[in-house]
Design an enzyme around this catalytic site. Structure first.
Site, PDB file in Angstrom:
ATOM      1  N   LYS A   1       0.877   4.146  -2.785  1.00 29.87           N
ATOM      2  CA  LYS A   1       0.487   5.520  -2.440  1.00 29.87           C
ATOM      3  C   LYS A   1       1.629   6.511  -2.665  1.00 29.87           C
ATOM      4  O   LYS A   1       1.385   7.685  -2.986  1.00 29.87           O
ATOM      5  CB  LYS A   1      -0.010   5.575  -0.993  1.00 29.87           C
ATOM      6  CG  LYS A   1      -1.358   4.867  -0.772  1.00 29.87           C
ATOM      7  CD  LYS A   1      -2.453   5.445  -1.663  1.00 29.87           C
ATOM      8  CE  LYS A   1      -3.849   5.107  -1.172  1.00 29.87           C
ATOM      9  NZ  LYS A   1      -4.893   5.591  -2.095  1.00 29.87           N
TER      10      LYS A   1
ATOM     11  N   TYR B   1       0.834  -1.208   0.000  1.00 31.21           N
ATOM     12  CA  TYR B   1       0.000   0.000   0.000  1.00 31.21           C
ATOM     13  C   TYR B   1       0.872   1.262   0.000  1.00 31.21           C
ATOM     14  O   TYR B   1       0.613   2.215  -0.755  1.00 31.21           O
ATOM     15  CB  TYR B   1      -0.891  -0.061   1.234  1.00 31.21           C
ATOM     16  CG  TYR B   1      -1.841   1.079   1.443  1.00 31.21           C
ATOM     17  CD1 TYR B   1      -2.934   1.258   0.603  1.00 31.21           C
ATOM     18  CD2 TYR B   1      -1.679   1.966   2.515  1.00 31.21           C
ATOM     19  CE1 TYR B   1      -3.827   2.293   0.819  1.00 31.21           C
ATOM     20  CE2 TYR B   1      -2.569   2.997   2.731  1.00 31.21           C
ATOM     21  CZ  TYR B   1      -3.637   3.157   1.884  1.00 31.21           C
ATOM     22  OH  TYR B   1      -4.523   4.181   2.096  1.00 31.21           O
TER      23      TYR B   1
HETATM   24  N1  LIG Z   1      -9.773   6.131   5.684  1.00 25.50           N
HETATM   25  C1  LIG Z   1      -8.565   6.662   5.855  1.00 25.50           C
HETATM   26  O1  LIG Z   1      -8.180   7.107   6.975  1.00 25.50           O
HETATM   27  C2  LIG Z   1      -7.608   6.749   4.706  1.00 25.50           C
HETATM   28  C3  LIG Z   1      -6.291   7.159   4.967  1.00 25.50           C
HETATM   29  C4  LIG Z   1      -5.407   7.300   3.898  1.00 25.50           C
HETATM   30  C5  LIG Z   1      -5.837   7.028   2.607  1.00 25.50           C
HETATM   31  N2  LIG Z   1      -7.122   6.586   2.388  1.00 25.50           N
HETATM   32  C6  LIG Z   1      -7.520   6.306   1.010  1.00 25.50           C
HETATM   33  O2  LIG Z   1      -8.789   6.873   0.761  1.00 25.50           O
HETATM   34  C7  LIG Z   1      -9.473   6.118  -0.236  1.00 25.50           C
HETATM   35  C8  LIG Z   1     -10.863   5.738   0.252  1.00 25.50           C
HETATM   36  O3  LIG Z   1     -10.724   4.887   1.373  1.00 25.50           O
HETATM   37  P1  LIG Z   1     -11.903   4.608   2.423  1.00 25.50           P
HETATM   38  O4  LIG Z   1     -11.271   4.648   3.744  1.00 25.50           O
HETATM   39  O5  LIG Z   1     -13.061   5.463   2.119  1.00 25.50           O
HETATM   40  O6  LIG Z   1     -12.213   3.052   2.082  1.00 25.50           O
HETATM   41  P2  LIG Z   1     -13.594   2.265   1.836  1.00 25.50           P
HETATM   42  O7  LIG Z   1     -13.232   0.820   1.831  1.00 25.50           O
HETATM   43  O8  LIG Z   1     -14.635   2.748   2.781  1.00 25.50           O
HETATM   44  O9  LIG Z   1     -14.037   2.723   0.361  1.00 25.50           O
HETATM   45  C9  LIG Z   1     -13.319   2.359  -0.780  1.00 25.50           C
HETATM   46  C10 LIG Z   1     -14.304   2.041  -1.890  1.00 25.50           C
HETATM   47  O10 LIG Z   1     -13.568   1.726  -3.093  1.00 25.50           O
HETATM   48  C11 LIG Z   1     -14.296   0.727  -3.798  1.00 25.50           C
HETATM   49  N3  LIG Z   1     -13.410   0.028  -4.736  1.00 25.50           N
HETATM   50  C12 LIG Z   1     -12.392  -0.810  -4.425  1.00 25.50           C
HETATM   51  N4  LIG Z   1     -11.821  -1.274  -5.544  1.00 25.50           N
HETATM   52  C13 LIG Z   1     -12.464  -0.692  -6.597  1.00 25.50           C
HETATM   53  C14 LIG Z   1     -12.311  -0.739  -8.013  1.00 25.50           C
HETATM   54  N5  LIG Z   1     -11.369  -1.524  -8.578  1.00 25.50           N
HETATM   55  N6  LIG Z   1     -13.139  -0.002  -8.780  1.00 25.50           N
HETATM   56  C15 LIG Z   1     -14.100   0.780  -8.228  1.00 25.50           C
HETATM   57  N7  LIG Z   1     -14.296   0.861  -6.882  1.00 25.50           N
HETATM   58  C16 LIG Z   1     -13.488   0.137  -6.086  1.00 25.50           C
HETATM   59  C17 LIG Z   1     -14.837  -0.174  -2.712  1.00 25.50           C
HETATM   60  O11 LIG Z   1     -15.950  -0.944  -3.155  1.00 25.50           O
HETATM   61  C18 LIG Z   1     -15.190   0.827  -1.594  1.00 25.50           C
HETATM   62  O12 LIG Z   1     -16.565   1.172  -1.628  1.00 25.50           O
HETATM   63  C19 LIG Z   1      -8.566   4.920  -0.534  1.00 25.50           C
HETATM   64  O13 LIG Z   1      -7.763   5.210  -1.671  1.00 25.50           O
HETATM   65  C20 LIG Z   1      -7.691   4.838   0.691  1.00 25.50           C
HETATM   66  O14 LIG Z   1      -6.477   4.180   0.459  1.00 25.50           O
HETATM   67  C21 LIG Z   1      -8.003   6.432   3.408  1.00 25.50           C
END
Ligand SMILES: NC(=O)c1ccc[n+]([C@@H]2O[C@H](COP(=O)([O-])OP(=O)(O)OC[C@H]3O[C@@H](n4cnc5c(N)ncnc54)[C@H](O)[C@@H]3O)[C@@H](O)[C@H]2O)c1
Length: 309
Positions: free
Chosen positions: A180, A176
């Site tokens: 990223k 990851y």
């Molecule tokens: N939540 C955090 O604190 C955090 C921190 C750093 C980075 N992020 C990044 O933020 C983004 C959103 O994360 P989140 O926490 O909302 O996660 P989440 O799991 O709640 O949502 C991610 C969504 O992406 C969808 N998805 C996955 N693979 C896919 C694909 N190939 N095509 C289309 N949709 C797809 C999933 O179905 C899911 O609904 C991610 O890129 C994650 O790495 C989140």
């Protein structure tokens, strides 16, 4: 469905958000709609590790936006495929007749220490994040470049999603963190290549309480106790910056990385030359070691890697 206090920031714009069926993407989609944008809600509907696609999550967010008086359409494609990325842009153009902003957000985790990390877990996570950013960006940029060449230079915006793991490293997340960090490199190159076509490209490193982080941040991400208290880790706190970056109002901002968490926005200042020395000739290894040791003594110490002891 517009903000009651100010003119809607995204009136007339069409925005696609990947992975918008849950978590941060859902919050972004709703926030764009609240600022007058018409939204393509993409989500493959997979589990936390990328397994088992479903159409429910994207449909539910479209219903939420419509129920609030906004306009949205669901797109269920896998954004890490040429077909999924191409049809995402085509959906915006076919349904709404234009395309202005791409928010690359979709992804999932398969955390393991590096010695235990299977090749499949490496491939799946780098694919969904890194290729899942590249392909929608490429298809969107091809449309915007054609617009610019036809004399209709757009005010196009791309907001990519990196992570603190990609900026500082994170123990147990080698796949990851590599993906990223790659997204930051991709953002810098895209911003430099695409500015001439009216395309601005920035990245955020968010932190919020979603299914992706409920284990990692369980202790610090409790929901608020009192009604009306500021829910610091709500995903909705990250979205205002994303909406502004995705609007025409962010003119001149490109190639930048922001951390966004709770009520805090931070500009991340990335790699830049620190102390250096030039011998003007080739070093011996022992000389290079002595020079490096002296430079390290004068350099800023690095930030700790997340989870390092
Ligand atoms: N939540 C955090 O604190 C955090 C921190 C750093 C980075 N992020 C990044 O933020 C983004 C959103 O994360 P989140 O926490 O909302 O996660 P989440 O799991 O709640 O949502 C991610 C969504 O992406 C969808 N998805 C996955 N693979 C896919 C694909 N190939 N095509 C289309 N949709 C797809 C999933 O179905 C899911 O609904 C991610 O890129 C994650 O790495 C989140």
């Amino acid at each position: 469905m517009t903000s009651p206090t100010a003119a809607p920031l995204c009136a007339g714009r069409v925005v696609a958000v990947t992975g918008a069926g849950r978590g941060l993407g859902r919050a972004h989609a709703l926030a764009f709609a609240a600022e007058g944008a018409r939204v393509v809600v993409n989500d493959l509907g997979v589990g936390p590790d990328g397994s088992g696609p479903a159409t429910g999550p994207a449909k539910r967010v479209v219903e939420e936006i419509r129920a609030a008086g906004g306009e949205a359409v669901a797109h269920h494609g896998d954004i890490a495929t040429t077909e999924g990325a191409g049809s995402l842009v085509a959906t915006a153009l076919d349904v709404f007749g234009r395309f202005d902003t791409l928010v690359n957000n979709a992804g999932f985790l398969r955390d393991r220490m590096l010695v235990n990390l299977d090749e499949d877990d490496w491939d799946a996570v780098t694919r969904v994040h890194l290729k899942g950013h590249f392909l929608p960006l490429k298809h969107a940029a091809a449309h915007w470049r054609a617009e610019a060449k036809a004399g209709r230079t757009p005010e196009a915006r791309v907001v990519n999603t990196s992570s603190g793991a990609g900026l500082l490293g994170s123990v147990g997340q080698g796949n990851y963190a590599a993906a990223k960090a790659g997204i930051v490199g991709l953002t810098l190159v895209a911003a430099a290549e695409m500015g001439r076509y009216g395309i601005q490209v920035n990245a955020i490193a968010p932190a919020a309480r979603t299914r992706m982080t409920e284990d990692t941040f369980a202790a610090t991400m409790a929901a608020p106790g009192e009604e009306g208290a500021f829910d610091a880790m709500a995903p909705e706190n990250v979205s205002p910056l994303v909406v502004w970056l995705g609007s025409a109002a962010s003119t001149g901002v490109t190639g930048r990385v922001f951390e966004a968490e709770a009520g805090r926005i931070t500009v991340m200042e990335g790699w830049r030359p620190g102390p250096g020395v030039d011998k003007g000739a080739r070093w011996t290894p022992a000389e290079a070691g002595a020079a490096a040791t002296g430079l390290l003594a004068a350099a800023e110490p690095p930030h700790p890697v997340y989870g390092a002891r």
